[in-house]
Design a protein around this motif. Sequence first.
Motif, mmCIF file in Angstrom:
data_model
loop_
_atom_site.group_PDB
_atom_site.id
_atom_site.type_symbol
_atom_site.label_atom_id
_atom_site.label_comp_id
_atom_site.label_asym_id
_atom_site.label_seq_id
_atom_site.Cartn_x
_atom_site.Cartn_y
_atom_site.Cartn_z
ATOM 1 N N SER A 46 0.800 -1.226 0.000
ATOM 2 C CA SER A 46 0.000 0.000 0.000
ATOM 3 C C SER A 46 0.836 1.280 0.000
ATOM 4 O O SER A 46 0.286 2.374 -0.119
ATOM 5 C CB SER A 46 -0.914 0.015 1.236
ATOM 6 N N ASN A 47 2.151 1.169 0.107
ATOM 7 C CA ASN A 47 2.977 2.370 0.253
ATOM 8 C C ASN A 47 3.833 2.700 -0.970
ATOM 9 O O ASN A 47 3.517 3.601 -1.747
ATOM 10 C CB ASN A 47 3.866 2.242 1.502
ATOM 11 N N GLU A 48 4.943 1.987 -1.127
ATOM 12 C CA GLU A 48 5.926 2.348 -2.150
ATOM 13 C C GLU A 48 5.382 2.330 -3.587
ATOM 14 O O GLU A 48 5.721 3.234 -4.380
ATOM 15 C CB GLU A 48 7.162 1.438 -2.040
ATOM 16 N N PRO A 49 4.546 1.350 -3.978
ATOM 17 C CA PRO A 49 4.014 1.390 -5.351
ATOM 18 C C PRO A 49 3.228 2.676 -5.634
ATOM 19 O O PRO A 49 3.300 3.220 -6.749
ATOM 20 C CB PRO A 49 3.095 0.160 -5.400
ATOM 21 N N PHE A 50 2.502 3.158 -4.619
ATOM 22 C CA PHE A 50 1.744 4.401 -4.791
ATOM 23 C C PHE A 50 2.686 5.589 -4.983
ATOM 24 O O PHE A 50 2.442 6.469 -5.824
ATOM 25 C CB PHE A 50 0.840 4.624 -3.579
ATOM 26 N N LYS A 51 3.779 5.600 -4.208
ATOM 27 C CA LYS A 51 4.750 6.697 -4.332
ATOM 28 C C LYS A 51 5.391 6.702 -5.713
ATOM 29 O O LYS A 51 5.620 7.762 -6.307
ATOM 30 C CB LYS A 51 5.825 6.559 -3.252
ATOM 31 N N MET A 52 5.667 5.514 -6.234
ATOM 32 C CA MET A 52 6.244 5.428 -7.579
ATOM 33 C C MET A 52 5.241 5.904 -8.635
ATOM 34 O O MET A 52 5.599 6.614 -9.569
ATOM 35 C CB MET A 52 6.670 3.988 -7.871
ATOM 36 N N ALA A 53 3.984 5.515 -8.460
ATOM 37 C CA ALA A 53 2.944 5.922 -9.410
ATOM 38 C C ALA A 53 2.804 7.438 -9.435
ATOM 39 O O ALA A 53 2.589 8.035 -10.504
ATOM 40 C CB ALA A 53 1.613 5.269 -9.045
#
Length: 349
Positions: A177-184
Amino acid sequence: MLRCFYLFAFICTSVHASVLEPVTLQLKWVHQFQFAGYYVAKQKGFYRQAGLDVNIVPAQKHQPDEQFKVLSGQAQFGVTHSGLLDQRMQGKPLIALAAIFQSSPYCWMVRADSDIYSPKDFQGKKISHLGRTEGAELVLILERAGIDVNQLPIYSGLSPLKDFKSGQFDALQVYVSNEPFKMAQQGIATRQICPKHYGINVYADILFTSEDVYKYRPEMVSKFRSASLRGWRYALANLEEALQITKLYATQKSFEELANEADKLVPFIKAPGIPIGNMSLARWQWIAQLYHLDIVAFHEHKNAFLYSEESINDINWSWMLILAIVMSVLCIPMYVGLALQRKNYSLTD
């Protein structure tokens, strides 16, 4: 005997007085939707109704030692990973109360243009540091695919997201729920390779306590657990309100971030036909086998490791029996005195 009744009523009333019992819950990370059920239980008054004044403490990012905080008495409850079982078998007096996540949200993140699509594709790839305590399931999916993780090149830089973005290594351990969103948000498309997708459904975010707390404050443990699960049930049934409540704690995050967390994490919490927080002995034994733990030792520890409402009831019955004995000891002299007094009255008459 009437006096005994009043004395008994007074003691019971004192035991269940309206004074709230202070309790500390130590989280495993900073405030975010991952812990929404506890925030809801506090803000909706579920803890207060159970006679508890709960302080929810976030972890320090670089020192999230929630187990030490509970064992040292700095907190009565904590949230941790399924490695709790390994710690118990190493001699730490920890008790699992409920599994909030039925599957682990830890995943490998790769870029969308990567040629890594499954665990077997990790051969020869450079990966982030391997955490074998928390996130051990990420190592397991590679080992099950025949990858010798000891032969993989390891990234050891200090800016993992920045370096992942620039392509300095191939796969990063992330919380889904954290890093993938930041990358997006930065325009970087990614894919996640998660243990859940490969049949490794280990528990995560385990609510736990220590043996001392469980032994000396069993009723408080039962109340806290019940109120916490009530908070989680309410949160999942009222997501919009749960997000608003979570924002009161996670002030560093935007509502958009929290909504993304809820969207990504709910499938890991809810499982068809399984009540929130449910744990099974068979599942824990399977986890022990996955982690290559000693099964004989597991069976030696299992009864003390897993919380049981039945044992709480046994303790409560024992407490009631002790109270009854104390009341009997107190009332017998009063009864004898009353009988003698009546006899004296009758002789006088």
